[in-house]
Motif scaffolding. Structure first.
Motif, PDB file in Angstrom:
ATOM      1  N   ASP A  60       7.070   9.969  -2.952  1.00  0.00           N
ATOM      2  CA  ASP A  60       6.920   9.457  -4.311  1.00  0.00           C
ATOM      3  C   ASP A  60       7.352   8.004  -4.369  1.00  0.00           C
ATOM      4  O   ASP A  60       7.635   7.377  -3.338  1.00  0.00           O
ATOM      5  CB  ASP A  60       7.736  10.300  -5.297  1.00  0.00           C
ATOM      6  CG  ASP A  60       9.219  10.101  -5.114  1.00  0.00           C
ATOM      7  OD1 ASP A  60       9.697  10.197  -3.956  1.00  0.00           O
ATOM      8  OD2 ASP A  60       9.915   9.821  -6.105  1.00  0.00           O
TER       9      ASP A  60
ATOM     10  N   GLU B 104       0.832  -1.201   0.000  1.00  0.00           N
ATOM     11  CA  GLU B 104       0.000   0.000   0.000  1.00  0.00           C
ATOM     12  C   GLU B 104       0.871   1.257   0.000  1.00  0.00           C
ATOM     13  O   GLU B 104       0.558   2.246  -0.673  1.00  0.00           O
ATOM     14  CB  GLU B 104      -0.908  -0.002   1.230  1.00  0.00           C
ATOM     15  CG  GLU B 104      -1.862   1.186   1.286  1.00  0.00           C
ATOM     16  CD  GLU B 104      -2.757   1.139   2.514  1.00  0.00           C
ATOM     17  OE1 GLU B 104      -3.484   2.123   2.745  1.00  0.00           O
ATOM     18  OE2 GLU B 104      -2.728   0.119   3.237  1.00  0.00           O
ATOM     19  N   LEU B 105       1.991   1.195   0.727  1.00  0.00           N
ATOM     20  CA  LEU B 105       2.918   2.318   0.756  1.00  0.00           C
ATOM     21  C   LEU B 105       3.507   2.557  -0.634  1.00  0.00           C
ATOM     22  O   LEU B 105       3.631   3.705  -1.089  1.00  0.00           O
ATOM     23  CB  LEU B 105       4.031   2.050   1.773  1.00  0.00           C
ATOM     24  CG  LEU B 105       5.106   3.136   1.923  1.00  0.00           C
ATOM     25  CD1 LEU B 105       4.467   4.441   2.411  1.00  0.00           C
ATOM     26  CD2 LEU B 105       6.198   2.677   2.881  1.00  0.00           C
TER      27      LEU B 105
ATOM     28  N   LYS C 268       0.865   4.092  -2.939  1.00  0.00           N
ATOM     29  CA  LYS C 268       0.715   5.520  -2.666  1.00  0.00           C
ATOM     30  C   LYS C 268       1.843   6.308  -3.318  1.00  0.00           C
ATOM     31  O   LYS C 268       1.633   7.413  -3.844  1.00  0.00           O
ATOM     32  CB  LYS C 268       0.694   5.764  -1.149  1.00  0.00           C
ATOM     33  CG  LYS C 268      -0.587   5.318  -0.457  1.00  0.00           C
ATOM     34  CD  LYS C 268      -0.554   5.645   1.033  1.00  0.00           C
ATOM     35  CE  LYS C 268      -1.860   5.227   1.709  1.00  0.00           C
ATOM     36  NZ  LYS C 268      -1.826   5.500   3.179  1.00  0.00           N
ATOM     37  N   GLY C 269       3.046   5.732  -3.307  1.00  0.00           N
ATOM     38  CA  GLY C 269       4.179   6.377  -3.964  1.00  0.00           C
ATOM     39  C   GLY C 269       3.972   6.471  -5.467  1.00  0.00           C
ATOM     40  O   GLY C 269       4.326   7.481  -6.087  1.00  0.00           O
TER      41      GLY C 269
ATOM     42  N   SER D 203       9.156   5.997  -1.321  1.00  0.00           N
ATOM     43  CA  SER D 203       8.425   4.879  -0.717  1.00  0.00           C
ATOM     44  C   SER D 203       9.214   3.582  -0.842  1.00  0.00           C
ATOM     45  O   SER D 203       9.259   2.774   0.096  1.00  0.00           O
ATOM     46  CB  SER D 203       7.060   4.728  -1.395  1.00  0.00           C
ATOM     47  OG  SER D 203       6.287   5.894  -1.237  1.00  0.00           O
TER      48      SER D 203
ATOM     49  N   TRP E  34       1.078   6.717  -6.976  1.00  0.00           N
ATOM     50  CA  TRP E  34       0.076   7.745  -7.192  1.00  0.00           C
ATOM     51  C   TRP E  34       0.685   9.147  -7.091  1.00  0.00           C
ATOM     52  O   TRP E  34       0.385  10.038  -7.905  1.00  0.00           O
ATOM     53  CB  TRP E  34      -1.060   7.591  -6.191  1.00  0.00           C
ATOM     54  CG  TRP E  34      -2.084   8.691  -6.216  1.00  0.00           C
ATOM     55  CD1 TRP E  34      -2.455   9.485  -5.165  1.00  0.00           C
ATOM     56  CD2 TRP E  34      -2.863   9.131  -7.327  1.00  0.00           C
ATOM     57  NE1 TRP E  34      -3.401  10.385  -5.552  1.00  0.00           N
ATOM     58  CE2 TRP E  34      -3.685  10.193  -6.886  1.00  0.00           C
ATOM     59  CE3 TRP E  34      -2.952   8.724  -8.653  1.00  0.00           C
ATOM     60  CZ2 TRP E  34      -4.566  10.857  -7.714  1.00  0.00           C
ATOM     61  CZ3 TRP E  34      -3.842   9.386  -9.493  1.00  0.00           C
ATOM     62  CH2 TRP E  34      -4.634  10.435  -9.025  1.00  0.00           C
ATOM     63  N   VAL E  35       1.552   9.355  -6.119  1.00  0.00           N
ATOM     64  CA  VAL E  35       2.216  10.657  -5.974  1.00  0.00           C
ATOM     65  C   VAL E  35       3.099  10.938  -7.190  1.00  0.00           C
ATOM     66  O   VAL E  35       3.116  12.057  -7.714  1.00  0.00           O
ATOM     67  CB  VAL E  35       3.054  10.696  -4.679  1.00  0.00           C
ATOM     68  CG1 VAL E  35       3.906  11.963  -4.627  1.00  0.00           C
ATOM     69  CG2 VAL E  35       2.145  10.629  -3.458  1.00  0.00           C
TER      70      VAL E  35
ATOM     71  N   GLN F 235       0.866  11.921 -10.098  1.00  0.00           N
ATOM     72  CA  GLN F 235       0.390  13.295  -9.910  1.00  0.00           C
ATOM     73  C   GLN F 235       1.471  14.301 -10.284  1.00  0.00           C
ATOM     74  O   GLN F 235       1.216  15.273 -11.008  1.00  0.00           O
ATOM     75  CB  GLN F 235      -0.021  13.518  -8.449  1.00  0.00           C
ATOM     76  CG  GLN F 235      -1.353  12.911  -8.056  1.00  0.00           C
ATOM     77  CD  GLN F 235      -1.687  13.236  -6.617  1.00  0.00           C
ATOM     78  OE1 GLN F 235      -1.025  12.779  -5.686  1.00  0.00           O
ATOM     79  NE2 GLN F 235      -2.704  14.046  -6.420  1.00  0.00           N
TER      80      GLN F 235
END
Length: 233
Positions: free
Chosen positions: A165, A7-8, A11-12, A169, A14-15, A18
């Motif tokens: 990012d 999950e970490l 999230k990286g 991560s 996704w960042v 973005q």
């Protein structure tokens, strides 16, 4: 890896996406504004655009991130969040490279096209909008695709700000598991997949734009073999 560590990493990812999208949009705007300015008839406009290009091409993106995030806040009394600081630094830096792509593509348009626009009494803006850009933009796509891939790899620089990012991560997961080879292999594969998808997207965009101006790649035709002794030369 456990589900929490995955999950970490996600999230990286996704960042990173973005940051890639935002800085890519900024770099595109900067590329066209500065690139078109470098073809302006006024010398002062060409000089300022050229100065911007040389300054940002000649400086390190890493140092620029340091300046935007660590140096400018004390000087001006404001602080950008890491995402916007990274977007600003990367967008301005890679926009300088993109401006050369735009300038070169505009310069490569057949001079007869410009002369035709003048003969039709088009204003400079009309010539740019209706004649030059429609022909130049399809030729910009391949080098812009390469620049976008470089920007993707450059997003890893924002990890120096502690921004979560993909690279940051991945390093946290490596510290947690003490497994460098496995974690960094995963990270490399994720970067490769994103880059591959970007390349395919840009190729599709290139074909679509070239089709609009009648420059779609021609299909290969099979060569006809002439038998020996047929008298055809």
């Amino acid at each position: 890896m456990t589900s929490g560590l995955w999950e970490l990493v996600l999230k990286g990812v996704w960042v990173t996406i973005q940051l890639l999208v935002l800085s890519g949009l900024l770099a595109t705007v900067v590329s066209f504004v500065v690139g078109v300015a470098r073809t302006h008839r006024l010398r002062i406009v060409r000089f300022l655009a050229g100065l911007y290009t040389e300054v940002f091409r000649g400086t390190s993106a890493l140092v620029m991130i340091f300046w935007v995030f660590f140096v400018l806040p004390p000087a001006f009394g404001w602080q950008l969040v890491p995402l916007w600081a990274g977007t600003l630094a990367l967008g301005l830096t890679y926009g300088a490279y993109g401006s050369e792509i735009v300038r070169g593509a505009l310069a490569a348009v057949d001079p007869a096209q410009r002369e035709g626009g003048i003969a039709l009494s088009f204003t400079p803006w009309q010539r740019m909008k209706l004649i030059l850009l429609p022909q130049a933009v399809p030729e910009m796509i391949p080098p812009f695709s390469n620049l976008l891939i470089e920007l993707l790899k450059g997003t890893a620089l924002v990890s120096i700000m502690g921004m979560g990012d993909l690279a940051f991560s991945g390093n946290l997961v490596r510290l947690a598991l003490q497994e460098s080879a496995e974690i960094y292999t995963y990270i490399l594969l994720i970067y490769f997949v994103i880059a591959f998808l970007l390349t395919r997207l840009m190729r599709g965009l290139e074909k679509k734009l070239k089709a609009r101006v009648g420059k779609a790649p021609k299909k290969k035709t099979a060569a006809v073999r002439v038998p020996e002794g047929s008298g055809v030369s």
